[in-house]
Design an enzyme around this catalytic site. Structure first.
Site, mmCIF file in Angstrom:
data_model
loop_
_atom_site.group_PDB
_atom_site.id
_atom_site.type_symbol
_atom_site.label_atom_id
_atom_site.label_comp_id
_atom_site.label_asym_id
_atom_site.label_seq_id
_atom_site.Cartn_x
_atom_site.Cartn_y
_atom_site.Cartn_z
ATOM 1 C CG HIS A 166 -0.792 3.165 10.225
ATOM 2 N ND1 HIS A 166 0.571 3.082 10.369
ATOM 3 C CD2 HIS A 166 -1.242 3.834 11.320
ATOM 4 C CE1 HIS A 166 0.935 3.669 11.502
ATOM 5 N NE2 HIS A 166 -0.153 4.138 12.091
HETATM 6 C C1 BDR Z 1 -2.562 -0.334 12.504
HETATM 7 O O1 BDR Z 1 -3.125 -0.449 13.798
HETATM 8 C C2 BDR Z 1 -4.315 0.280 13.881
HETATM 9 O O2 BDR Z 1 -4.322 1.098 14.999
HETATM 10 C C3 BDR Z 1 -4.474 1.042 12.594
HETATM 11 O O3 BDR Z 1 -5.827 1.068 12.200
HETATM 12 C C4 BDR Z 1 -3.629 0.280 11.621
HETATM 13 O O4 BDR Z 1 -4.367 -0.749 10.994
HETATM 14 C C5 BDR Z 1 -1.289 0.459 12.607
HETATM 15 O O5 BDR Z 1 -0.393 -0.183 13.449
#
Ligand code: BDR
Ligand code: CA
Length: 393
Positions: free
Chosen positions: A285
């Protein structure tokens, strides 16, 4: 036909035109010449750009930090850890570990918020492990954080370079909102925000909310309503960034400390995911948000008015995207023939019997506040990410 009326490209059309546009020197400028591009993204051809990375490492944060620190397009003014995936007791040393691994201890790291503005911290150890790095163990960092809180550091850097600094938040938005709360003029001095957060297609921690926004929805609302040009890189595109065993092998083959560290984190994270029954992932992400800033041609963007649900019993942290082209805005009586998107109002929930009788219209004109990433060229994203981490590019 204006840009709001233009039908969306199919994914196949996007990937095809993305490759063609890359050959021509940039997807967005060529294929979306009439779309308005946020100032932060318009500049990336020139660089390097002053940025602050606000982060909660976090497996994908860690790889995003390593990517950023190996990217000459970025002049990283500070890294500001925040509580999120794991408590600050882990995100702060994890960020310091990453600057040491990358040989970038010249970058100041400032400790941020230990908890959200108004809520108790919810972590994501189920995805990132108790230590935030999927169980990958690195030595205690020798480097110390600077003697200044993150929000104050953000404020001072933005004040020092007015109009030049882009914020790259890849965790809950607590530090950014706190900085904006400290200084009422700050928003007008920030070049842009390119964030990993939100979703217009369902959440990952509740059916409604993406994790970063869920953890601190009040902070997210402050940021979305700040007037800063925002690019939202949310689950709509980051769901298409699953790290694979092939990527892991490429990292393992890289003969440098960054590639080796990234491989260790990736191996642990993949294993952590498989042990919990996930057959794919983890998704990268946060690296996509960083990569989308470095190379905007990776993303297809569309303008929305985005607001954040903060009061829902089940839906707090949901990001709502209003867009005339989606047909989800009401027209005022008498304006049916007016095709101007700017004349369309934005509605919230209908008033309750017990509550106020005021109109549910929350904005009387459609004025977009964010570019939302609606598609991604995943193959080119991974070429950039793995290429830079492994030292091939
Ligand atoms: C986001 O939430 C976190 O768990 C990850 O690092 C990312 O920033 C994804 O939903
Ligand atoms: Ca994160």
């Amino acid at each position: 036909m204006n840009s709001h009326q233009r039908p969306s490209m199919t994914r196949r059309q996007f990937v095809t035109s993305s490759a063609a546009a890359l050959a021509a020197g940039g997807f967005i400028r060529n294929a979306h010449a009439s779309d308005k591009i946020s100032p932060a993204l318009q500049q990336t051809a020139r660089g390097p750009f002053r940025v602050i990375i606000d982060t909660d490492p976090g497996v994908d944060d860690a790889l995003a930090l390593l990517l950023a620190m190996r990217s000459p397009e970025l002049k990283i003014e500070a890294i500001t850890p925040v509580a999120g995936n794991v408590p600050l007791e882990w995100t702060l040393p994890n960020a310091l570990r990453m600057v040491e691994i990358a040989g970038r201890t010249d970058i100041p790291v400032a400790a941020g918020a230990k908890s959200p503005l108004l809520r108790r911290l919810v972590t994501a150890t189920y995805a990132h492990g108790e230590n935030g790095l999927g169980g990958a163990v690195f030595p205690e960092p020798k480097t110390k954080p600077v003697n200044q809180p993150a929000a104050e550091m953000i404020r001072q850097i933005v004040r020092k370079f007015p109009g030049e600094v882009t914020l790259l938040p890849i965790g809950p938005l607590t530090n950014i909102a706190t900085a904006l709360n400290l200084d009422s003029e700050l928003a007008g001095l920030i070049r842009g925000v390119v964030m990993m957060g939100g979703s217009l297609s369902g959440g990952n921690i509740t059916p409604a909310a993406e994790f970063n926004i869920y953890v601190d929805p009040e902070a997210a609302r402050i940021v979305f309503q700040s007037g800063i040009p925002i690019t939202m890189v949310g689950l709509d595109v980051t769901r298409k960034t699953s790290l694979t065993e092939d990527h892991l092998r490429e990292l393992q083959a890289g003969q440098n400390p960054v590639s080796q560290a990234a491989a260790t984190i990736a191996r642990n994270a993949i294993q952590h995911n498989r042990e919990r029954g996930f057959v794919v992932g983890p998704n990268m992400h946060d690296s996509l948000a960083i990569a989308g800033f470095i190379d905007p041609s990776l993303l297809m963007l569309k303008e929305y008015y985005v607001d954040v649900e903060t009061t829902g019993e089940l839906t707090a942290g949901e990001t709502l995207g209003y867009s005339p082209s989606a047909g989800d805005l009401q027209r005022r009586p008498g304006t049916e023939k007016d095709t101007s998107a700017m004349n369309m109002s934005i509605r919230g929930s209908a008033p309750t019997l017990a509550g106020t009788r005021t109109s549910p219209v929350v904005r009387d004109k459609f004025i977009p506040n964010a570019k939302v990433a609606v598609d991604v060229d995943s193959a080119r994203f991974f070429n950039l990410l793995i290429g830079r981490l492994s030292g091939k590019q």
